[in-house]
Design a protein around this motif. Structure first.
Motif: not given
Ligand code: AMP
Ligand code: MG
Length: 403
Positions: A295-319, A321-325
């Motif tokens: 559940g990402l916060p709705g503010n556009p920059v919050s959404t963007f940053v939280t994706f880069e921090l947490f969702v990108r590594p999550a997608i890597a593992i689900l796909g 790939a090696d964990f990429e912090p």
């Protein structure tokens, strides 16, 4: 429970890692594998390089022949890239050689043409070379049968070139994880629609789709969920058919922030509800049965940053790939900076090179709703909770805006 930045990133790594996602593999032509994750170990099908390769234009010779300078050697032939010299270089002899050509038998080094003079059949050599100088030895990059790329590697231009070098025209890659994107909010309207003055265009779905694709996922946009429990629940249930569900908005403390309540009603397990970061504090991460959600916060920059921090590594593992912090680099602060929020701060900023040092300066922005400022940034300045009083010139962390 509210967690620190470090705890949040560990939770993502551990929870999704423990689930041990094993995506199906498919065989894809090499041209189509950019951004995909390798599903096989790739071995060198021949030595790399396949022969002792000259890396300079010059003369192939025996290094031992250069004990006294200048040395006079008899030139007994020429070899260009794509050719090979049939004979053998004997003591006192040399062969004219071009970059990329195989070193003739008997020779063990190359002298650059710049350090020689041609005197008819003889070549005067003015510089000494060590054995194997200006040569890359056969198999020194990788020997036949050695592993050159391991399963789990993200394939980008360099990896694709390497696959080509070992003859992999068709490559096994993992299926991209499906990532459902569900923005919420009664004020949010489709981009094609003319908004009324009190409405907001759905920018988050566009940002998130682009981020999901760049992270190696398949974005599945689900439309906009209203701030109504029944409709929200129905759309969340649909999103839980994907490998990962991303919600935006509705996770703060407002009367109509219903996302957590609806997820709880679906018997969600929450790994954290809130992270000590700004922007992005209300971030939520959890699972319903075996499906993960953010559940990402709705503010556009919050959404963007939280994706880069947490969702990108999550997608890597689900796909697969090696964990990429997220990767933090270092730069010098342009201006002093004070803060005492106790949070890890991610502020849109620009890094540029000044007197050979990277220097970072915060852009003009109005907080976590400001996409204008974020689009003008090329990085985020990262300030950790213990960095309360920073002076101009101090070294600080920066996170590239997109990785
Ligand atoms: P919320 O997290 O739902 O309280 O929303 C926080 C802020 O983000 C509000 O100002 C919303 O209007 C804005 N917002 C929420 N969802 C979106 C979206 N999909 N696109 C752009 N802005 C949004
Ligand atoms: Mg909302």
């Amino acid at each position: 429970m509210v967690v620190t930045y470090a705890q949040a990133i560990s939770a993502v790594q551990e929870r999704i890692g423990q689930a041990n996602p094993m995506p199906a593999a498919e065989i894809v032509p090499l041209e189509g594998v950019g951004g995909r994750v390798l599903a096989e170990d790739v071995l060198a099908d021949r030595d790399l390089p396949p022969f002792h390769r000259a890396i300079r234009d010059g003369y192939a010779l025996r290094a031992a022949d250069l004990s006294a300078l200048p040395a006079l050697l008899r030139c007994v032939g020429e070899v260009a890239a794509g050719q090979h010299f049939e004979g053998k270089v004997l003591p006192g002899q040399c062969v004219s050689i071009m970059t990329g050509a195989p070193l003739p038998v008997g020779a063990d080094a190359v002298v650059m043409v710049e350090h020689t003079s041609c005197l008819g059949e003889h070549i005067e050599i003015q510089r000494r070379v060590q054995p194997w100088e200006n040569v890359v030895r056969q198999g020194s990059e990788a020997a036949l049968g050695a592993s050159v790329l391991a399963r789990g590697r993200r394939l980008r231009a360099a990896e694709m070139g390497l696959l080509a070098a070992v003859g992999k025209g068709r490559v096994a890659v993992y299926r991209r994880p499906n990532v459902a994107i569900l923005p919420t909010g009664d004020e949010v309207v489709a981009v094609e629609q003319r908004p009324q003055w009190f409405q907001i265009r759905n920018s988050n779905a566009v940002t998130l789709s682009a981020q999901v694709a760049a992270a190696g996922g398949e974005p599945i946009p689900l439309g906009i969920a209203p701030d109504r429990t029944d409709a929200l629940r129905e759309m969340i249930e649909r999103g839980l058919h994907s490998d990962l569900l991303l919600l935006s908005g509705g996770v703060s403390m407002g009367k109509f922030d219903l996302v957590e309540e609806v997820l709880a009603g679906l018997r969600a397990e929450f790994f954290f509800q809130g992270a000590a970061i700004r922007p992005g504090k209300p971030l939520v991460f959890g699972r319903v049965c075996d499906r993960f959600f953010f559940g990402l916060p709705g503010n556009p920059v919050s959404t963007f940053v939280t994706f880069e921090l947490f969702v990108r590594p999550a997608i890597a593992i689900l796909g697969g790939a090696d964990f990429e912090p997220p990767l933090f680099l270092r730069a010098r602060l342009a201006k002093p900076c004070r803060h005492s929020s106790g949070l890890t701060m991610f502020t849109p900023a620009r890094v540029r090179v000044q007197n050979r040092d990277p220097v970072v300066e915060v852009v003009n922005w109005q907080g976590s709703g400001d996409l204008v400022g974020t689009a003008a940034a090329n990085c985020f300045l990262v300030i950790h909770p213990d960095q309360t009083d920073l002076a101009a010139g101090d070294w600080v962390d920066v996170m590239p805006r997109e990785q």
